[in-house]
Design a protein around this motif. Structure first.
Motif, PDB file in Angstrom:
ATOM      1  N   LEU A   1       0.841  -1.212   0.000  1.00  8.53           N
ATOM      2  CA  LEU A   1       0.000   0.000   0.000  1.00  8.53           C
ATOM      3  C   LEU A   1       0.869   1.251   0.000  1.00  8.53           C
ATOM      4  O   LEU A   1       0.682   2.165  -0.801  1.00  8.53           O
ATOM      5  N   ALA A   2       1.819   1.262   0.934  1.00 12.08           N
ATOM      6  CA  ALA A   2       2.694   2.431   1.069  1.00 12.08           C
ATOM      7  C   ALA A   2       3.637   2.570  -0.117  1.00 12.08           C
ATOM      8  O   ALA A   2       3.851   3.666  -0.636  1.00 12.08           O
ATOM      9  N   MET A   3       4.187   1.440  -0.576  1.00  6.98           N
ATOM     10  CA  MET A   3       5.102   1.482  -1.713  1.00  6.98           C
ATOM     11  C   MET A   3       4.382   1.970  -2.974  1.00  6.98           C
ATOM     12  O   MET A   3       4.881   2.816  -3.701  1.00  6.98           O
ATOM     13  N   GLY A   4       3.189   1.431  -3.205  1.00  9.85           N
ATOM     14  CA  GLY A   4       2.402   1.825  -4.368  1.00  9.85           C
ATOM     15  C   GLY A   4       2.107   3.317  -4.359  1.00  9.85           C
ATOM     16  O   GLY A   4       2.232   4.000  -5.381  1.00  9.85           O
ATOM     17  N   SER A   5       1.751   3.833  -3.177  1.00 13.49           N
ATOM     18  CA  SER A   5       1.467   5.273  -3.053  1.00 13.49           C
ATOM     19  C   SER A   5       2.699   6.096  -3.401  1.00 13.49           C
ATOM     20  O   SER A   5       2.616   7.049  -4.167  1.00 13.49           O
ATOM     21  N   GLY A   6       3.841   5.726  -2.832  1.00  9.87           N
ATOM     22  CA  GLY A   6       5.084   6.456  -3.092  1.00  9.87           C
ATOM     23  C   GLY A   6       5.471   6.438  -4.563  1.00  9.87           C
ATOM     24  O   GLY A   6       5.858   7.454  -5.131  1.00  9.87           O
ATOM     25  N   ILE A   7       5.304   5.263  -5.215  1.00  9.54           N
ATOM     26  CA  ILE A   7       5.691   5.115  -6.627  1.00  9.54           C
ATOM     27  C   ILE A   7       4.814   6.008  -7.514  1.00  9.54           C
ATOM     28  O   ILE A   7       5.301   6.758  -8.344  1.00  9.54           O
ATOM     29  N   TYR A   8       3.486   5.932  -7.304  1.00 10.68           N
ATOM     30  CA  TYR A   8       2.634   6.689  -8.232  1.00 10.68           C
ATOM     31  C   TYR A   8       2.669   8.190  -7.946  1.00 10.68           C
ATOM     32  O   TYR A   8       2.580   9.008  -8.865  1.00 10.68           O
TER      33      TYR A   8
END
Length: 211
Positions: free
Chosen positions: A117-124
């Motif tokens: 969840l956190a990684m996806g948010s940071g990437i996008y």
């Protein structure tokens, strides 16, 4: 320039996919509780039907409207794409991954889900093509209160979790973990994703220059 835009969209969609997978995994491990927004989406789903992903999209539309009025700017096209695709990815991965009632499996699903969840948010977010509805709201809170991203995110998560719980959503210790851990992890992933994107753009432009 075209290559840079392509790379940004690649980061953007990769981030949304990772985010959707993370949300679906936390839903699979929901005996520990799910993310605040999913407490709300599941609560609405239990009360009114439809699907969890569809409620994610509907709530996204409402939040976008509030954030747009507050920030006095029309959302980027990426915000609408974000809202739609995260909902689709949640429903898709929810359908794809089988349910398990085993304690250990749910725990692993939950932990991996939170990280994704956190990684996806940071990437996008690093692609800067339009923050998602919830992140637009987070940015509105930051702008109006001058709180840090982590503090604004935490306040928002807590309020939403309580509302979702009152509707019958699965609130658990994991919801508290997500509420307090997501902001700080997003800050870290955003930094690294930004650097990676910058580096990729530089590599592309150098290669393009020699081409």
């Amino acid at each position: 320039m075209k290559k840079e835009t392509g790379l940004r969209w690649l980061f953007f969609f990769a981030g949304l996919m990772v985010l959707g997978l993370g949300a679906a995994l936390t839903i699979k491990g929901q005996r520990f509780g799910v993310g605040s927004w999913d407490v709300l989406h599941i609560g609405l789903f239990e009360r009114l039907g439809l699907s969890i992903g569809l409620w994610s999209i509907i709530m996204g539309l409402i939040v976008i409207t509030i954030a747009s009025i507050g920030l006095r700017e029309f959302p980027k096209i990426g915000t609408f794409i974000n809202m739609t695709f995260v909902g689709i990815f949640i429903d898709f991965f929810n359908w794809l991954i089988s349910d398990s009632n085993t304690f250990s499996v749910q725990l692993i699903a939950f932990i991996i889900g939170v990280l994704l969840l956190a990684m996806g948010s940071g990437i996008y977010i690093s692609a800067e093509l339009g923050a998602g509805p919830r992140d637009s709201l987070m940015l509105l809170i930051v702008k109006k209160t001058h709180f840090s991203i982590a503090a604004a995110r935490t306040i928002m998560e807590v309020v939403v979790a309580v509302a979702g719980y009152l509707l019958g959503g699965p609130l658990g210790i994991g919801t508290i973990v997500i509420a307090f851990a997501l902001g700080p992890i997003i800050q870290v992933t955003l930094k690294y994703s930004g650097k990676l994107l910058e580096k990729s753009v530089k590599v592309e432009s150098v290669a393009h220059g020699h081409g």
